[in-house]
Scaffold this active site. Sequence first.
Site, PDB file in Angstrom:
ATOM      1  N   HIS A   1      -4.247 -61.694  41.974  1.00 44.72           N
ATOM      2  CA  HIS A   1      -3.667 -62.875  42.776  1.00 44.72           C
ATOM      3  C   HIS A   1      -5.317 -63.480  42.280  1.00 44.72           C
ATOM      4  CE1 HIS A   1      -0.337 -61.279  45.013  1.00 44.72           C
ATOM      5  NE2 HIS A   1       0.307 -62.047  44.660  1.00 44.72           N
TER       6      HIS A   1
ATOM      7  N   HIS B   1       1.870 -61.142  37.246  1.00 40.46           N
ATOM      8  CA  HIS B   1       1.521 -59.812  37.494  1.00 40.46           C
ATOM      9  C   HIS B   1       2.391 -58.483  36.099  1.00 40.46           C
ATOM     10  CE1 HIS B   1       0.013 -61.005  41.584  1.00 40.46           C
ATOM     11  NE2 HIS B   1       1.378 -61.543  41.906  1.00 40.46           N
TER      12      HIS B   1
ATOM     13  N   HIS C   1       5.484 -66.488  38.871  1.00 39.25           N
ATOM     14  CA  HIS C   1       4.360 -65.744  39.241  1.00 39.25           C
ATOM     15  C   HIS C   1       4.347 -64.117  38.674  1.00 39.25           C
ATOM     16  CE1 HIS C   1       1.634 -64.455  42.917  1.00 39.25           C
ATOM     17  NE2 HIS C   1       2.766 -63.907  42.971  1.00 39.25           N
ATOM     18  N   GLU C   2       5.966 -64.141  38.946  1.00 37.50           N
ATOM     19  CA  GLU C   2       6.107 -62.161  38.941  1.00 37.50           C
ATOM     20  C   GLU C   2       5.789 -61.699  37.105  1.00 37.50           C
ATOM     21  OE1 GLU C   2       5.614 -60.251  41.304  1.00 37.50           O
ATOM     22  OE2 GLU C   2       6.528 -62.263  42.360  1.00 37.50           O
TER      23      GLU C   2
HETATM   24  N1  TQI Z   1       5.929 -60.935  46.142  1.00 37.29           N
HETATM   25  C1  TQI Z   1       3.937 -60.279  46.566  1.00 37.29           C
HETATM   26  C2  TQI Z   1       4.196 -61.157  44.980  1.00 37.29           C
HETATM   27  O1  TQI Z   1       4.277 -61.396  44.421  1.00 37.29           O
HETATM   28  C3  TQI Z   1       4.125 -58.454  45.949  1.00 37.29           C
HETATM   29  C4  TQI Z   1       2.820 -58.692  45.716  1.00 37.29           C
HETATM   30  C5  TQI Z   1       1.703 -58.447  46.619  1.00 37.29           C
HETATM   31  C6  TQI Z   1       1.948 -58.198  44.754  1.00 37.29           C
HETATM   32  N2  TQI Z   1       0.649 -57.979  46.048  1.00 37.29           N
HETATM   33  C7  TQI Z   1       0.516 -57.904  44.971  1.00 37.29           C
HETATM   34  C8  TQI Z   1       2.337 -57.560  43.518  1.00 37.29           C
HETATM   35  C9  TQI Z   1      -0.002 -57.629  44.549  1.00 37.29           C
HETATM   36  C10 TQI Z   1       1.622 -57.593  42.356  1.00 37.29           C
HETATM   37  C11 TQI Z   1       0.141 -57.545  42.821  1.00 37.29           C
HETATM   38  O2  TQI Z   1       2.922 -61.768  45.013  1.00 37.29           O
HETATM   39  S1  TQI Z   1       6.262 -62.418  47.082  1.00 37.29           S
HETATM   40  C12 TQI Z   1       4.612 -66.078  45.767  1.00 37.29           C
HETATM   41  C13 TQI Z   1       3.469 -66.631  46.710  1.00 37.29           C
HETATM   42  C14 TQI Z   1       5.424 -63.648  46.316  1.00 37.29           C
HETATM   43  C15 TQI Z   1       4.610 -64.503  46.338  1.00 37.29           C
HETATM   44  O3  TQI Z   1       7.383 -61.736  47.269  1.00 37.29           O
HETATM   45  O4  TQI Z   1       5.080 -62.348  47.982  1.00 37.29           O
HETATM   46  C16 TQI Z   1       4.894 -66.169  44.188  1.00 37.29           C
HETATM   47  C17 TQI Z   1       5.996 -63.531  45.183  1.00 37.29           C
HETATM   48  F1  TQI Z   1       1.728 -66.325  45.644  1.00 37.29           F
HETATM   49  F2  TQI Z   1       4.213 -67.773  46.235  1.00 37.29           F
HETATM   50  F3  TQI Z   1       2.577 -66.578  47.608  1.00 37.29           F
HETATM   51  C18 TQI Z   1       6.432 -64.758  43.782  1.00 37.29           C
HETATM   52 CL1  TQI Z   1       4.587 -67.635  43.874  1.00 37.29          CL
HETATM   53 ZN    ZN Z   2       1.708 -61.976  43.270  1.00 30.94          ZN
END
Ligand code: TQI
Ligand code: ZN
Length: 466
Positions: free
Chosen positions: A228, A222, A218-219
Amino acid sequence: MGAAFKIVMVVVVVSLCGALPATSPSQEELLKVQNYLSQFYPDTVVSTSRAMQRSSQVSFESNLRKMQTFFGLEVTGQADSRTLEVMSRPRCGFIDINRYGLFEGRPKWNKTVVTYRITDYTPDLGRSDVDATIAKALKLYSDVAPIDFKQIDSDAADIIIKFKAGDHGDFAPFDGKYGVLAHAFSPGEGIGGDTHFDDDEDWTLTSAGTNLFLVAAHEFGHALGLAHSEDETALMHPTYKYVNTEGYMLPDDDRKGIQALYGVRAKSPGQSEPELPPNKCDTKLSFDAATSIKGDLYFFKDGYFWKRSHRNNIIMKKIQSVWPGVNKVDAAYENNRQHIVIFFEGNHYWVVTGNTVLPGYPKPLSDFGLPASVTKVDAAVYLPLTSRTLFFVRNRYWSYNERRGRMDVGYPKLIRRGLPRIAFQVDAAFEKRGYLYFSHGFRQKEYDFRRRRVRRTLLNYEWMDC
Ligand code: TQI
Ligand code: ZN
Ligand code: ZN
């Protein structure tokens, strides 16, 4: 709130919009918000009367949340100033629902080989496991787009990856266990593309704790330029749900997103091409798994299944197309007392009813009392007569008491001792009209459980009406 989003948003706010609107929305602004939502989220009612306003409040808020999630805004369900600002931007009429998102300005890597360096590891996993998992997560993208990744040990790497807890030198300190798990910066110079994992999480390679592969995948979305997605089956959907990581491929929506940015990877030999569906009329046909479901027979092989209905017509489908999240089935059985079907893949299982995979699955095999050393079940079959399920693992089998929900004592037994002559190993097993069928390789034994004897040997493909 993720750091990548902050970078992106700050730039946009400053360069395009100047000052932010006042914090409390006016009546006029609220109406604009409702109009905006109804345009992009069709079930939003633009209401005029007070009564209607109250009844549409729920969908208003939930759509506002969707919109805020999509844009990476703080999800408040309120028409706050940032939300109003994003809404005031030109939208080019594209609809948010069911599609991937890209960041403003479509930042991407303008090179075909992107380098990465892992500077700080987690104590939760071995270094080589972390290296392999990071490489596997990046490969999801390089398999479908013309971009390659190379791990190097130099400061010059494009993507710096680290595990750190709390404050770690950017403006987005981590928040302890749970909450934010990781964040990544969108592509660019310097901190662009860098990916940080919160070392207060329990990083694992299983369904327990936080699965590093899925979060990293997922990261990296980004870090490569994906925002998203509203598509719930997408990796970039902003909800974490564990799915089987064995043989995991990039979901369609994310693949379209990455290909929109980087193009489509030309197929090269040895590349993960979609497998050809198996041929049911192969006289040497073998099965991964088999089960009856509501009187029909289901045979599983290589991610596909054939359904032979009681009217004897046969259809073939991809397992994924009926039970999303299930890639491959190693073993399956129907518990017709509870009207459920259990699918096994690797060291996990799913419970399904009809076409629905029950929430909370997959779960680990240890739920059945199988030892941790069992990483795959070869076959499973439910015996209605005794309410027992037999689990076959290599040359042994277990007997599970479905009423008591526990393994019977005295197991595992050697197959050749407890069920002589059926085969030293079983690939697939099912029950039909009081007989049990055990297949191994392309052959199958029809077994009379009450008399404890083999009635005849047949070939698997004989069920396929060729
Ligand atoms: N981290 C968030 C994410 O990676 C950080 C974030 C929020 C973000 N909004 C963003 C990053 C917009 C970039 C652009 O989404 S998290 C998930 C999921 C996270 C969340 O730690 O909340 C995953 C990390 F999708 F499951 F909610 C990995 Cl897979
Ligand atoms: Zn994300
Ligand atoms: Zn960080």
